[in-house]
Design a protein around this motif. Sequence first.
Motif, mmCIF file in Angstrom:
data_model
loop_
_atom_site.group_PDB
_atom_site.id
_atom_site.type_symbol
_atom_site.label_atom_id
_atom_site.label_comp_id
_atom_site.label_asym_id
_atom_site.label_seq_id
_atom_site.Cartn_x
_atom_site.Cartn_y
_atom_site.Cartn_z
ATOM 1 N N ILE B 26 0.851 -1.193 0.000
ATOM 2 C CA ILE B 26 0.000 0.000 0.000
ATOM 3 C C ILE B 26 0.881 1.236 0.000
ATOM 4 O O ILE B 26 0.589 2.248 -0.639
ATOM 5 N N MET B 27 2.002 1.143 0.718
ATOM 6 C CA MET B 27 2.950 2.248 0.781
ATOM 7 C C MET B 27 3.430 2.595 -0.641
ATOM 8 O O MET B 27 3.416 3.754 -1.037
ATOM 9 N N VAL B 28 3.843 1.577 -1.401
ATOM 10 C CA VAL B 28 4.309 1.816 -2.771
ATOM 11 C C VAL B 28 3.164 2.346 -3.625
ATOM 12 O O VAL B 28 3.317 3.317 -4.379
ATOM 13 N N PHE B 29 1.992 1.689 -3.485
ATOM 14 C CA PHE B 29 0.788 2.080 -4.230
ATOM 15 C C PHE B 29 0.484 3.548 -3.964
ATOM 16 O O PHE B 29 0.240 4.333 -4.889
ATOM 17 N N GLU B 30 0.550 3.934 -2.696
ATOM 18 C CA GLU B 30 0.238 5.316 -2.329
ATOM 19 C C GLU B 30 1.246 6.287 -2.941
ATOM 20 O O GLU B 30 0.868 7.298 -3.528
ATOM 21 N N ARG B 31 2.535 5.955 -2.823
ATOM 22 C CA ARG B 31 3.534 6.875 -3.344
ATOM 23 C C ARG B 31 3.462 6.978 -4.858
ATOM 24 O O ARG B 31 3.657 8.050 -5.431
ATOM 25 N N LYS B 32 3.161 5.840 -5.498
ATOM 26 C CA LYS B 32 3.009 5.849 -6.951
ATOM 27 C C LYS B 32 1.820 6.721 -7.351
ATOM 28 O O LYS B 32 1.933 7.586 -8.216
ATOM 29 N N LEU B 33 0.682 6.475 -6.698
ATOM 30 C CA LEU B 33 -0.535 7.215 -7.049
ATOM 31 C C LEU B 33 -0.349 8.702 -6.793
ATOM 32 O O LEU B 33 -0.706 9.536 -7.621
ATOM 33 N N PHE B 265 -14.108 -9.257 -2.270
ATOM 34 C CA PHE B 265 -13.746 -8.515 -1.061
ATOM 35 C C PHE B 265 -12.472 -7.705 -1.300
ATOM 36 O O PHE B 265 -12.405 -6.508 -1.021
ATOM 37 N N LEU B 266 -11.480 -8.372 -1.895
ATOM 38 C CA LEU B 266 -10.199 -7.700 -2.151
ATOM 39 C C LEU B 266 -10.373 -6.515 -3.094
ATOM 40 O O LEU B 266 -9.829 -5.439 -2.861
ATOM 41 N N LEU B 267 -11.160 -6.732 -4.153
ATOM 42 C CA LEU B 267 -11.378 -5.660 -5.122
ATOM 43 C C LEU B 267 -11.969 -4.434 -4.446
ATOM 44 O O LEU B 267 -11.524 -3.299 -4.646
ATOM 45 N N LYS B 268 -12.973 -4.680 -3.595
ATOM 46 C CA LYS B 268 -13.629 -3.551 -2.938
ATOM 47 C C LYS B 268 -12.662 -2.849 -1.989
ATOM 48 O O LYS B 268 -12.631 -1.611 -1.922
ATOM 49 N N VAL B 269 -11.871 -3.648 -1.260
ATOM 50 C CA VAL B 269 -10.923 -3.044 -0.318
ATOM 51 C C VAL B 269 -9.879 -2.215 -1.070
ATOM 52 O O VAL B 269 -9.563 -1.087 -0.684
ATOM 53 N N VAL B 270 -9.372 -2.770 -2.175
ATOM 54 C CA VAL B 270 -8.364 -2.037 -2.935
ATOM 55 C C VAL B 270 -8.960 -0.755 -3.505
ATOM 56 O O VAL B 270 -8.330 0.314 -3.486
ATOM 57 N N PHE B 271 -10.206 -0.832 -3.960
ATOM 58 C CA PHE B 271 -10.850 0.379 -4.471
ATOM 59 C C PHE B 271 -10.950 1.437 -3.367
ATOM 60 O O PHE B 271 -10.649 2.613 -3.583
ATOM 61 N N LEU B 272 -11.353 1.001 -2.168
ATOM 62 C CA LEU B 272 -11.480 1.961 -1.066
ATOM 63 C C LEU B 272 -10.125 2.553 -0.688
ATOM 64 O O LEU B 272 -10.012 3.751 -0.413
ATOM 65 N N LEU B 273 -9.084 1.710 -0.727
ATOM 66 C CA LEU B 273 -7.739 2.227 -0.427
ATOM 67 C C LEU B 273 -7.346 3.265 -1.470
ATOM 68 O O LEU B 273 -6.745 4.293 -1.156
ATOM 69 N N PHE B 274 -7.727 2.985 -2.722
ATOM 70 C CA PHE B 274 -7.472 3.960 -3.778
ATOM 71 C C PHE B 274 -8.167 5.279 -3.451
ATOM 72 O O PHE B 274 -7.578 6.357 -3.581
ATOM 73 N N VAL B 275 -9.416 5.193 -2.983
ATOM 74 C CA VAL B 275 -10.148 6.425 -2.644
ATOM 75 C C VAL B 275 -9.456 7.156 -1.501
ATOM 76 O O VAL B 275 -9.316 8.384 -1.534
ATOM 77 N N PHE B 276 -8.977 6.400 -0.510
ATOM 78 C CA PHE B 276 -8.265 7.014 0.616
ATOM 79 C C PHE B 276 -7.075 7.835 0.094
ATOM 80 O O PHE B 276 -6.841 8.965 0.507
ATOM 81 N N ILE B 277 -6.308 7.234 -0.816
ATOM 82 C CA ILE B 277 -5.110 7.894 -1.336
ATOM 83 C C ILE B 277 -5.495 9.068 -2.236
ATOM 84 O O ILE B 277 -4.878 10.128 -2.196
ATOM 85 N N TRP B 278 -6.556 8.843 -3.011
ATOM 86 C CA TRP B 278 -7.055 9.868 -3.923
ATOM 87 C C TRP B 278 -7.450 11.119 -3.132
ATOM 88 O O TRP B 278 -7.083 12.251 -3.487
ATOM 89 N N VAL B 279 -8.133 10.907 -2.019
ATOM 90 C CA VAL B 279 -8.530 12.034 -1.175
ATOM 91 C C VAL B 279 -7.297 12.712 -0.601
ATOM 92 O O VAL B 279 -7.212 13.935 -0.537
ATOM 93 N N ARG B 280 -6.293 11.895 -0.236
ATOM 94 C CA ARG B 280 -5.077 12.497 0.305
ATOM 95 C C ARG B 280 -4.401 13.389 -0.725
ATOM 96 O O ARG B 280 -3.840 14.436 -0.395
ATOM 97 N N ALA B 281 -4.455 12.967 -1.997
ATOM 98 C CA ALA B 281 -3.803 13.761 -3.038
ATOM 99 C C ALA B 281 -4.577 15.042 -3.325
ATOM 100 O O ALA B 281 -4.050 15.944 -3.958
ATOM 101 N N THR B 282 -5.832 15.106 -2.872
ATOM 102 C CA THR B 282 -6.689 16.220 -3.270
ATOM 103 C C THR B 282 -6.870 17.269 -2.174
ATOM 104 O O THR B 282 -6.730 18.461 -2.423
ATOM 105 N N LEU B 283 -7.216 16.812 -0.961
ATOM 106 C CA LEU B 283 -7.690 17.762 0.050
ATOM 107 C C LEU B 283 -6.563 18.236 0.959
ATOM 108 O O LEU B 283 -5.679 17.468 1.314
ATOM 109 N N PRO B 284 -6.614 19.521 1.355
ATOM 110 C CA PRO B 284 -5.664 20.021 2.353
ATOM 111 C C PRO B 284 -6.131 19.642 3.759
ATOM 112 O O PRO B 284 -7.251 19.180 3.952
ATOM 113 N N ARG B 285 -5.258 19.853 4.729
ATOM 114 C CA ARG B 285 -5.583 19.504 6.107
ATOM 115 C C ARG B 285 -6.543 20.521 6.708
ATOM 116 O O ARG B 285 -6.452 21.719 6.428
ATOM 117 N N LEU B 286 -7.481 20.050 7.527
ATOM 118 C CA LEU B 286 -8.424 20.954 8.189
ATOM 119 C C LEU B 286 -7.735 21.682 9.346
ATOM 120 O O LEU B 286 -6.808 21.160 9.937
#
Lengths: 162, 317
Positions: B26-33, B265-286
């Motif tokens: 996930i670490m690599v996936f996140e940094r890549k994304l 199950f895995l597909l859904k989890v990976v998709f959600l992890l993608f969304v987690f990272i996607w949000v991180r790439a988009t939103l600033p900190r509150l």
Amino acid sequence: MLKAIAKGLGTTLRVLFKPPSTYEYPEKKKPRAARFRGRHELRIYENGLEMCVGCELCQVACPANAITVVAAENDPAAPHSPGERYGYKYQVDLLRCIFCGLCEEACPTDCLHLTQEFELAAFTREAEVYQKDRLLARRPSGYRVPENVYPPYTGRKAAVHA
Amino acid sequence: MAAALAWIALKSLILILVLLGGFAYIMVFERKLLGWMQYRLGPNRVGPWGLLQPIADGVKMFFKEDLMPRDADPIVFHTAPMIALAVALLAYALIPVAPGWAIASPDAGMLTLLAITSLGVYGIALGGWASQSKYALLGSLRSTAQMVSYELAMGMAALSVMVVAGSVRFADIVDAQAGLWNIVRMPVAFLVFFIAMFAETNRTPFDLPEAEAELVSGYNTEYSGMRFAMFYMAEYVNMITAASLITLLFLGGWRGPWLPPVVWFLLKVVFLLFVFIWVRATLPRLRYDRLMHFGWKVLLPASAANLVAYAAWVALR
């Protein structure tokens, strides 16, 4: 607020599918301009004679005092250059050089020339002070020796020194 | 008895290896994304496409000096990262990835899971407190306040799912979504739960505990080497747990046509992890006060109203 978040998410998703703007530098180098100013080079005539006549104009032109030239008289029997004098010592301190190219403009014989070479890192300061042996071009430049020079042009065989 | 225990031990070992391997990738996936979303390439130096990056990171972490501040409380300082990681790994023991595929499936599965994940805050709070550093302390205080406030909204959103399913067993909750996924049936609860999960896992836009702009690095400021890595592992394993929990409660768990349940199950989890990272790439900190305001004045009333509405619907049905 939700609309703004959706817009932001849309932007990042769009960028995800765009090609990156990274140049993978050591593997792929950015093309340089034709008149890019890199490391210095002292050109030689096609018969092997040095083009530098030791006039020291480059040293005078240099705003960063990076160039030091010590000229010496040519031995007419075995000249280094087709002229009265030649560059006995020629030194460029690349740690001082600002790559402005004024030396290149000052050179009356078109000898000094800034190459495309820009990867000039070294491990010691001494290695960044280039002496004549490293500045002299390896390949003949294609420049012909002018005819009205002193000492007179004695032909290819006599001119090429060891 | 011994065979059963050995079987559980083997399953646990496999689970831990899968989770830690998952953490690494996930670490690599996140940094890549994140790289791709910023016109960059992401890690690509170690191995093909940077796939050996986690090994390089791990080796680096392993050889770092294990520092401790002079005034720190040694026992608490050393146990805090272990608590964080152990709790994160323990929580996953309750999550079924396919029918019957869990290390433990008690009848009160969902409640047990909520109880275990609530312990996660101890690792962070103790780690920050024992460091004897103001940044670490502030980070851990923020984290504690944030996790406690968002846990209420999260709990109530999860409660409405349990009320509709009429059970706190994961299998029943997933079976109740046979016709219609809960994300369609109760979108408000999903949204609240989803947002609260970002806060629970300390991810952007709620990554205030480790707000690197103000707090150096928050509760893990004084940690180095493997202890720092353990906090990191805990954070990412918590992210996997959060994604699995959302999958189970709202995305129909392992349900899906054609493919085997685990794959779904895995597909859904990976998709959600993608969304987690996607949000991180988009939103600033509150900002911190806005975070608290949002948690108590928006999310909590919304989840409470949502719970009342679905409880009334179930009672009157």
